[in-house]
Design an enzyme around this catalytic site. Structure first.
Site, PDB file in Angstrom:
ATOM      1  N   VAL A  11       0.821  -1.205   0.000  1.00 36.69           N
ATOM      2  CA  VAL A  11       0.000   0.000   0.000  1.00 36.69           C
ATOM      3  C   VAL A  11       0.861   1.264   0.000  1.00 36.69           C
ATOM      4  O   VAL A  11       0.675   2.159  -0.827  1.00 36.69           O
ATOM      5  CB  VAL A  11      -0.966  -0.004   1.206  1.00 36.69           C
ATOM      6  CG1 VAL A  11      -1.587   1.358   1.435  1.00 36.69           C
ATOM      7  CG2 VAL A  11      -2.054  -1.037   0.971  1.00 36.69           C
ATOM      8  N   THR A 121      -5.375  -0.364   7.400  1.00 36.83           N
ATOM      9  CA  THR A 121      -6.713  -0.803   7.812  1.00 36.83           C
ATOM     10  C   THR A 121      -6.695  -0.953   9.333  1.00 36.83           C
ATOM     11  O   THR A 121      -5.958  -1.787   9.861  1.00 36.83           O
ATOM     12  CB  THR A 121      -7.050  -2.143   7.141  1.00 36.83           C
ATOM     13  OG1 THR A 121      -6.961  -1.965   5.725  1.00 36.83           O
ATOM     14  CG2 THR A 121      -8.438  -2.625   7.524  1.00 36.83           C
ATOM     15  N   LYS A 152      -6.523  -3.087  -5.034  1.00 35.53           N
ATOM     16  CA  LYS A 152      -6.357  -4.537  -5.144  1.00 35.53           C
ATOM     17  C   LYS A 152      -4.940  -4.804  -5.627  1.00 35.53           C
ATOM     18  O   LYS A 152      -4.514  -4.197  -6.619  1.00 35.53           O
ATOM     19  CB  LYS A 152      -7.333  -5.142  -6.163  1.00 35.53           C
ATOM     20  CG  LYS A 152      -8.790  -4.887  -5.893  1.00 35.53           C
ATOM     21  CD  LYS A 152      -9.666  -5.552  -6.942  1.00 35.53           C
ATOM     22  CE  LYS A 152      -9.668  -4.869  -8.291  1.00 35.53           C
ATOM     23  NZ  LYS A 152     -10.170  -3.483  -8.347  1.00 35.53           N
ATOM     24  N   ASN A 209     -14.557  -5.220   3.004  1.00 33.92           N
ATOM     25  CA  ASN A 209     -13.828  -6.494   2.888  1.00 33.92           C
ATOM     26  C   ASN A 209     -14.653  -7.669   3.403  1.00 33.92           C
ATOM     27  O   ASN A 209     -14.618  -8.766   2.844  1.00 33.92           O
ATOM     28  CB  ASN A 209     -12.488  -6.422   3.634  1.00 33.92           C
ATOM     29  CG  ASN A 209     -11.400  -5.852   2.736  1.00 33.92           C
ATOM     30  OD1 ASN A 209     -11.656  -5.543   1.568  1.00 33.92           O
ATOM     31  ND2 ASN A 209     -10.205  -5.713   3.265  1.00 33.92           N
ATOM     32  N   PHE A 250     -16.768 -10.651  -8.955  1.00 30.82           N
ATOM     33  CA  PHE A 250     -16.348 -11.149  -7.654  1.00 30.82           C
ATOM     34  C   PHE A 250     -17.308 -12.210  -7.119  1.00 30.82           C
ATOM     35  O   PHE A 250     -17.693 -12.216  -5.948  1.00 30.82           O
ATOM     36  CB  PHE A 250     -16.232  -9.989  -6.650  1.00 30.82           C
ATOM     37  CG  PHE A 250     -15.068 -10.164  -5.738  1.00 30.82           C
ATOM     38  CD1 PHE A 250     -13.782  -9.907  -6.176  1.00 30.82           C
ATOM     39  CD2 PHE A 250     -15.226 -10.653  -4.458  1.00 30.82           C
ATOM     40  CE1 PHE A 250     -12.697 -10.108  -5.352  1.00 30.82           C
ATOM     41  CE2 PHE A 250     -14.147 -10.862  -3.621  1.00 30.82           C
ATOM     42  CZ  PHE A 250     -12.882 -10.571  -4.077  1.00 30.82           C
ATOM     43  N   GLY A 254     -14.084 -21.199  -5.807  1.00 28.70           N
ATOM     44  CA  GLY A 254     -12.664 -21.556  -5.888  1.00 28.70           C
ATOM     45  C   GLY A 254     -12.251 -22.337  -4.655  1.00 28.70           C
ATOM     46  O   GLY A 254     -13.103 -22.963  -4.002  1.00 28.70           O
ATOM     47  N   GLY A 258      -7.688 -15.904   0.276  1.00 27.14           N
ATOM     48  CA  GLY A 258      -6.478 -15.742   1.106  1.00 27.14           C
ATOM     49  C   GLY A 258      -6.041 -14.299   1.022  1.00 27.14           C
ATOM     50  O   GLY A 258      -6.867 -13.403   0.882  1.00 27.14           O
ATOM     51  N   CYS A 261      -5.446  -9.370   3.339  1.00 29.57           N
ATOM     52  CA  CYS A 261      -6.537  -8.535   3.858  1.00 29.57           C
ATOM     53  C   CYS A 261      -7.749  -9.317   4.360  1.00 29.57           C
ATOM     54  O   CYS A 261      -8.074  -9.244   5.543  1.00 29.57           O
ATOM     55  CB  CYS A 261      -6.972  -7.539   2.793  1.00 29.57           C
ATOM     56  SG  CYS A 261      -5.686  -6.329   2.434  1.00 29.57           S
ATOM     57  N   LYS A 322      -3.587 -14.898  -5.383  1.00 28.23           N
ATOM     58  CA  LYS A 322      -4.365 -14.569  -6.581  1.00 28.23           C
ATOM     59  C   LYS A 322      -3.367 -14.201  -7.668  1.00 28.23           C
ATOM     60  O   LYS A 322      -2.177 -13.994  -7.383  1.00 28.23           O
ATOM     61  CB  LYS A 322      -5.366 -13.444  -6.317  1.00 28.23           C
ATOM     62  CG  LYS A 322      -4.735 -12.097  -6.052  1.00 28.23           C
ATOM     63  CD  LYS A 322      -5.806 -11.035  -5.986  1.00 28.23           C
ATOM     64  CE  LYS A 322      -5.186  -9.658  -5.783  1.00 28.23           C
ATOM     65  NZ  LYS A 322      -6.163  -8.605  -5.758  1.00 28.23           N
TER      66      LYS A 322
HETATM   67  P1  NAD Z   1       3.135  -4.708   4.082  1.00 24.29           P
HETATM   68  O1  NAD Z   1       3.421  -5.700   5.142  1.00 24.29           O
HETATM   69  O2  NAD Z   1       3.372  -5.061   2.646  1.00 24.29           O
HETATM   70  O3  NAD Z   1       3.986  -3.382   4.362  1.00 24.29           O
HETATM   71  C1  NAD Z   1       4.075  -2.759   5.599  1.00 24.29           C
HETATM   72  C2  NAD Z   1       5.423  -2.026   5.648  1.00 24.29           C
HETATM   73  O4  NAD Z   1       5.471  -1.260   6.839  1.00 24.29           O
HETATM   74  C3  NAD Z   1       6.607  -2.968   5.682  1.00 24.29           C
HETATM   75  O5  NAD Z   1       7.535  -2.609   4.659  1.00 24.29           O
HETATM   76  C4  NAD Z   1       7.212  -2.762   7.074  1.00 24.29           C
HETATM   77  O6  NAD Z   1       8.631  -2.913   7.094  1.00 24.29           O
HETATM   78  C5  NAD Z   1       6.802  -1.328   7.364  1.00 24.29           C
HETATM   79  N1  NAD Z   1       6.758  -0.998   8.780  1.00 24.29           N
HETATM   80  C6  NAD Z   1       6.199  -1.690   9.798  1.00 24.29           C
HETATM   81  N2  NAD Z   1       6.353  -1.030  10.962  1.00 24.29           N
HETATM   82  C7  NAD Z   1       7.018   0.111  10.668  1.00 24.29           C
HETATM   83  C8  NAD Z   1       7.478   1.211  11.437  1.00 24.29           C
HETATM   84  N3  NAD Z   1       7.256   1.263  12.754  1.00 24.29           N
HETATM   85  N4  NAD Z   1       8.127   2.202  10.818  1.00 24.29           N
HETATM   86  C9  NAD Z   1       8.357   2.168   9.486  1.00 24.29           C
HETATM   87  N5  NAD Z   1       7.943   1.155   8.705  1.00 24.29           N
HETATM   88  C10 NAD Z   1       7.285   0.145   9.287  1.00 24.29           C
HETATM   89  O7  NAD Z   1       1.644  -4.252   4.306  1.00 24.29           O
HETATM   90  P2  NAD Z   1       0.585  -3.765   3.191  1.00 24.29           P
HETATM   91  O8  NAD Z   1       0.052  -4.930   2.467  1.00 24.29           O
HETATM   92  O9  NAD Z   1       1.174  -2.616   2.443  1.00 24.29           O
HETATM   93  O10 NAD Z   1      -0.582  -3.238   4.146  1.00 24.29           O
HETATM   94  C11 NAD Z   1      -0.459  -2.042   4.883  1.00 24.29           C
HETATM   95  C12 NAD Z   1      -1.817  -1.703   5.457  1.00 24.29           C
HETATM   96  O11 NAD Z   1      -2.731  -1.436   4.385  1.00 24.29           O
HETATM   97  C13 NAD Z   1      -2.456  -2.822   6.267  1.00 24.29           C
HETATM   98  O12 NAD Z   1      -3.190  -2.270   7.310  1.00 24.29           O
HETATM   99  C14 NAD Z   1      -3.385  -3.493   5.276  1.00 24.29           C
HETATM  100  O13 NAD Z   1      -4.462  -4.146   5.898  1.00 24.29           O
HETATM  101  C15 NAD Z   1      -3.860  -2.328   4.462  1.00 24.29           C
HETATM  102  N6  NAD Z   1      -4.277  -2.651   3.104  1.00 24.29           N
HETATM  103  C16 NAD Z   1      -3.578  -3.541   2.357  1.00 24.29           C
HETATM  104  C17 NAD Z   1      -3.975  -3.819   1.061  1.00 24.29           C
HETATM  105  C18 NAD Z   1      -3.236  -4.828   0.215  1.00 24.29           C
HETATM  106  O14 NAD Z   1      -3.785  -5.248  -0.811  1.00 24.29           O
HETATM  107  N7  NAD Z   1      -2.033  -5.239   0.588  1.00 24.29           N
HETATM  108  C19 NAD Z   1      -5.090  -3.174   0.515  1.00 24.29           C
HETATM  109  C20 NAD Z   1      -5.764  -2.237   1.296  1.00 24.29           C
HETATM  110  C21 NAD Z   1      -5.353  -1.982   2.587  1.00 24.29           C
END
Ligand code: NAD
Length: 433
Positions: A11, A121, A152, A209, A250, A254, A258, A261, A322
């Site tokens: 994100v 989130t 996504k 979600n 959607f 399947g 997973g 999220c 996915k």
């Molecule tokens: P991720 O695990 O890919 O990335 C998180 C990053 O934050 C990592 O690089 C980690 O090293 C860094 N981090 C953690 N603690 C830290 C700190 N104290 N200081 C600096 N950096 C720090 O996570 P993501 O998939 O990008 O998800 C992030 C948030 O967004 C989550 O809450 C997730 O639920 C939400 N989200 C994710 C998606 C998705 O598709 N991945 C979509 C919508 C929302």
């Protein structure tokens, strides 16, 4: 505007890159030194289509940079995004330690009137907790905005740049102006910025979600019923989904959802509700159905080959949760590999992008093949786990000559059963008569 994005994962990296592409000066911060060192060398830590091109262009044009020095980046910014992970804690609730440690860091660093935007989130009430944590450490003026992300993986750039809607939780009119200024360029096609209070914005993300997870578990349960009564879920899905109130998007059966999220967000929503004295019965069922569904193809292999799978070799196509991502978090492939190897089967797996990630997750439980054909060579059965495009039109005659037995288990219903059977294969799908 000068923007700091803390958390450079799926994100944060996409949001930071896209905001830079909209002309802002963005510094992305992460406490993972290797990740930042790699990004400074131009190495992108995730597979996300189109990201590399935009990222490199914005670095070249000096709108995008990477650092581990959070305080410096916060001090230089007018808007600070929090985009760190919020994984499941031991009890299923969201682990907010990352978010709160960033809030403390911001509180210690703030030197100018700033807007803190929570993109992670987070459960209802987190904006209030972040506001209190920052206020306890600074007398500088700031506001906290809840701005959940709906992108996504696999289509993240498009989703960020052309969102269906942007949800912004904040009350202060000046903060609304800041958020309008940030996002107006994305709203030219009349999709709305929905302003609301912080708590409603926080809950909106979980509701979205949870509903999507419910659609998947619903059609998976109907698929099970189709098998039991001799109906074809592909017909049922189209017949029911053609009702505009239901929709076809959607709505595919399947082998379970997973990813990073749905599993954690459903659990966290259940915990939030529990704390509020509400029992979310539908969500309990959604989770239960999904865990059964992830076992479906283990059961199917056992039905076909017997409980002891010693000597049975399985070719797996797809490992990521996915297509179009290398994300392996909570991927059904992990449950499948665990279940099959525990009964003695051996596995050769191939995925176009997720093999490096998968190696960390499944270790030596599977052999990692060099190609989709290498994965099926000598196999007693092929299991399609992830519907990458390159798996959609196999040459069944060629595959038949490579395999020891002609058996196909299609975990995403992407193959035409009649065509596969005409090539001498036994075919098993999900909910197909
Ligand atoms: P991720 O695990 O890919 O990335 C998180 C990053 O934050 C990592 O690089 C980690 O090293 C860094 N981090 C953690 N603690 C830290 C700190 N104290 N200081 C600096 N950096 C720090 O996570 P993501 O998939 O990008 O998800 C992030 C948030 O967004 C989550 O809450 C997730 O639920 C939400 N989200 C994710 C998606 C998705 O598709 N991945 C979509 C919508 C929302």
């Amino acid at each position: 505007m000068r923007i700091c994005v803390v958390g450079t994962g799926y994100v944060g990296l996409v949001a930071g890159t896209c905001l830079a592409d909209l002309g802002h000066i963005v510094t992305c911060v992460d406490n993972d030194v290797d990740k930042i060192t790699g990004l400074r060398r131009g190495e992108i830590p995730i597979y996300e289509p189109g990201l590399d091109h935009i990222l490199h262009r914005n670095v070249r044009e000096e709108r995008l940079s990477f650092t581990t020095k959070g305080a410096e980046a916060v001090q230089a910014a007018e808007v600070v995004y929090i985009a760190v992970g919020t994984p499941s804690g031991a009890d299923g609730s969201a682990d907010l330690s990352g978010v709160m440690s960033v809030a403390n860091m911001i509180g210690d660093a703030l030197v100018r009137n700033s807007t803190v935007v929570i993109k992670s989130t987070v459960p209802v009430g987190t904006a209030d907790a972040v506001r209190s944590a920052i206020a306890a450490r600074t007398s500088v003026q700031f506001d906290v905005v809840s701005n959940p992300e709906f992108l996504k993986e696999g289509a993240a750039i498009d989703d960020f740049m052309k969102p269906d809607r942007i949800v912004v939780g904040c009350a202060n009119p000046e903060t609304k102006d800041v958020m309008n200024q940030l996002y107006k360029p994305l709203m030219r096609t009349s999709n709305p910025i929905l302003f609301m209070d912080n708590r409603s914005a926080e809950l909106t993300k979980y509701a979205a979600n949870a509903f999507l997870a419910t659609r998947i578990s619903f059609i998976n349960e109907i698929a099970r019923l189709c098998e039991a009564v001799g109906a074809d879920v592909e017909q049922v899905r189209k017949g029911a989904g053609s009702d505009s109130r239901i929709g076809l998007r959607f709505f595919f059966p399947g082998i379970g959802y997973g990813g990073s999220c749905f599993p954690k967000d459903v659990k966290a929503l259940v915990e939030t509700a529990k704390d509020a004295g509400v029992h979310l019965q539908i969500m309990d069922a959604v989770e239960h159905v999904n865990s059964l569904q992830k076992q479906l193809f283990v059961e199917r292999v056992v039905e076909r080959f017997g409980e002891d799978l010693t000597g049975v070799h399985i070719g797996l196509w797809g490992l990521s949760f996915k297509p179009q991502t290398d994300d392996m978090r909570e991927a059904p492939s992990i449950v499948l590999i665990d279940g099959l190897t525990a009964r003695g089967a051996t596995i050769s797996a191939y995925d176009p992008e997720a093999m490096e990630e998968a190696k960390h997750m499944v270790g030596d439980k599977a052999r990692f093949a060099t190609s989709r054909l290498d994965a099926v060579t000598g196999a007693d059965a092929l299991i399609l786990v992830t519907e990458w495009r390159e798996f959609r039109n196999p040459d069944w005659a060629e595959i038949g000559t490579l395999m020891r037995q002609r058996i196909v288990l299609d975990g995403r219903n992407i193959f035409e059963p009649d065509r596969v059977r005409q090539s001498g294969f036994e075919y098993f799908g999900v909910g197909r008569s």
